[in-house]
Design an enzyme around this catalytic site. Structure first.
Site, PDB file in Angstrom:
ATOM      1  N   SER A 164       0.863  -1.178   0.000  1.00  0.00           N
ATOM      2  CA  SER A 164       0.000   0.000   0.000  1.00  0.00           C
ATOM      3  C   SER A 164       0.899   1.228   0.000  1.00  0.00           C
ATOM      4  O   SER A 164       2.058   1.158   0.408  1.00  0.00           O
ATOM      5  CB  SER A 164      -0.862   0.002   1.266  1.00  0.00           C
ATOM      6  OG  SER A 164      -1.459   1.277   1.443  1.00  0.00           O
ATOM      7  N   TYR A 177      -1.765  -1.107  10.365  1.00  0.00           N
ATOM      8  CA  TYR A 177      -1.927  -1.396   8.924  1.00  0.00           C
ATOM      9  C   TYR A 177      -0.747  -0.834   8.137  1.00  0.00           C
ATOM     10  O   TYR A 177      -0.210  -1.502   7.245  1.00  0.00           O
ATOM     11  CB  TYR A 177      -3.264  -0.813   8.445  1.00  0.00           C
ATOM     12  CG  TYR A 177      -3.616  -1.143   7.012  1.00  0.00           C
ATOM     13  CD1 TYR A 177      -3.650  -2.462   6.560  1.00  0.00           C
ATOM     14  CD2 TYR A 177      -3.944  -0.144   6.107  1.00  0.00           C
ATOM     15  CE1 TYR A 177      -3.988  -2.762   5.237  1.00  0.00           C
ATOM     16  CE2 TYR A 177      -4.291  -0.429   4.798  1.00  0.00           C
ATOM     17  CZ  TYR A 177      -4.300  -1.736   4.364  1.00  0.00           C
ATOM     18  OH  TYR A 177      -4.640  -2.028   3.060  1.00  0.00           O
TER      19      TYR A 177
END
Ligand code: NAD
Length: 281
Positions: A164, A177
């Site tokens: 990401s 995350y």
């Protein structure tokens, strides 16, 4: 589905984890257009099977399988079933991943007066943090342990992980995350080096901000105007817009295609409209 360009993966077996979800179901449908046999794996068996059936209805070759990427026996059971249906894996797309609210702070910045008023860094739930690290990191490592055993010295063998843009610079509120995706980028490089002598390439895609049915309520008000978070995201995206999930497909196909990327190994490609390149000034 219209692909940005054609590649031929006829007879290749492509395993996609998280294929019951938004992005990976689209990846699976795109991969099926190349002629590959696509195995859609997900904890949500119903979603994996429904997405596979939709591909078959469109003329592709696909099948859905129940699989928990955190349980080795479950991955091995899926591997055995795929072996019987399609043969051994050529390309593995490690797509299962995600965040958890228990590992998310309420505010972007800590102020002392927030204590006991909201969920601050000090209230983050250890089990939530573990959930996020396990799902993203172990959920990539374990399927790789199972499927890569069959991929050694196969022509065109390749692993594609999903990192990401928060792996380059962490996003506010989501320390677990962001950290777990940074670990995925790091693991991608590690695997690329480790498997370099047995012909398995490993690369990753780092998606930026994409609008999906799941997050559209967070990004836009009911009247279609952008929320405060959306304004901030767009201010920091040089291309002034969100991505469309189909815009990931070109990078996916490029990394999967031996003819196009045979010497590309250990890279993490941002697909983010310039977000990760921009300092904000
Ligand atoms: P999604 O929530 O729609 O799909 C994730 C899928 O993973 C779900 O179908 C879920 O059932 C499955 N899953 C969860 N736990 C599992 C387990 N233990 N075993 C097997 N399957 C499991 O998410 P998405 O938006 O499609 O994201 C796909 C990947 O892309 C994830 O790795 C995510 O972190 C990453 N990503 C997404 C975005 C985005 O904007 N959507 C941005 C950057 C990265």
């Amino acid at each position: 589905m219209k692909l940005p360009f054609q590649i031929d993966l006829k007879d290749k077996v492509v395993v996609v984890t998280g294929a019951g979800g938004v992005l990976c179901s689209m990846f699976a449908a795109a991969v099926a257009e190349t002629g590959a046999k696509v195995a859609l794996l997900d904890l949500n068996e119903e979603a994996a099977k429904a997405n596979a059936e939709a591909i078959v209805k469109d003329g592709g070759i696909a099948k859905g399988y129940a699989c928990n990427v955190l349980q080795r026996e479950s991955i091995e059971a899926a591997r055995d079933a795929i072996l019987a249906d399609f043969g051994t894996c050529d390309i593995l797309i490690n797509g299962a991943g995600g965040n958890n609210p228990r590992a998310t702070t309420d505010n972007e910045f800590f102020h002392k007066e927030d204590l006991n008023q909201m969920k601050t860094f000090f209230d983050l739930d250890v089990s939530g943090v573990e959930f996020v690290f396990n799902l993203n990191y172990l959920g990539t490592l374990l399927p790789t342990q199972v499927f890569a055993q069959d991929m050694m010295d196969k022509k065109g063998a390749s692993i594609i992980n999903i990192s990401s843009m928060n792996a380059f610079t962490p996003l506010t509120k989501i320390p677990a995350y962001s950290g777990a995706k940074a670990a995925i980028s790091n693991f991608t490089q590690w695997l690329a080096v480790h498997f370099s002598k047995v012909g398995i390439r490993c690369n990753a895609i780092a998606p930026g901000f994409f609008v999906s049915k799941q997050n559209e309520k967070l990004l836009f008000n009911d009247d279609g105007t952008p929320t405060a978070r959306t304004e901030k995201i767009l201010r920091n995206t040089p291309m002034d817009r969100f991505g469309k999930s189909e815009e990931l497909i070109g990078t996916l196909l490029y990394l999967m295609c031996e003819d196009a990327s045979s010497f590309v190994n250990g890279v993490v490609i941002p697909v983010d409209g310039g977000f990760s390149a921009y300092s904000g000034v």
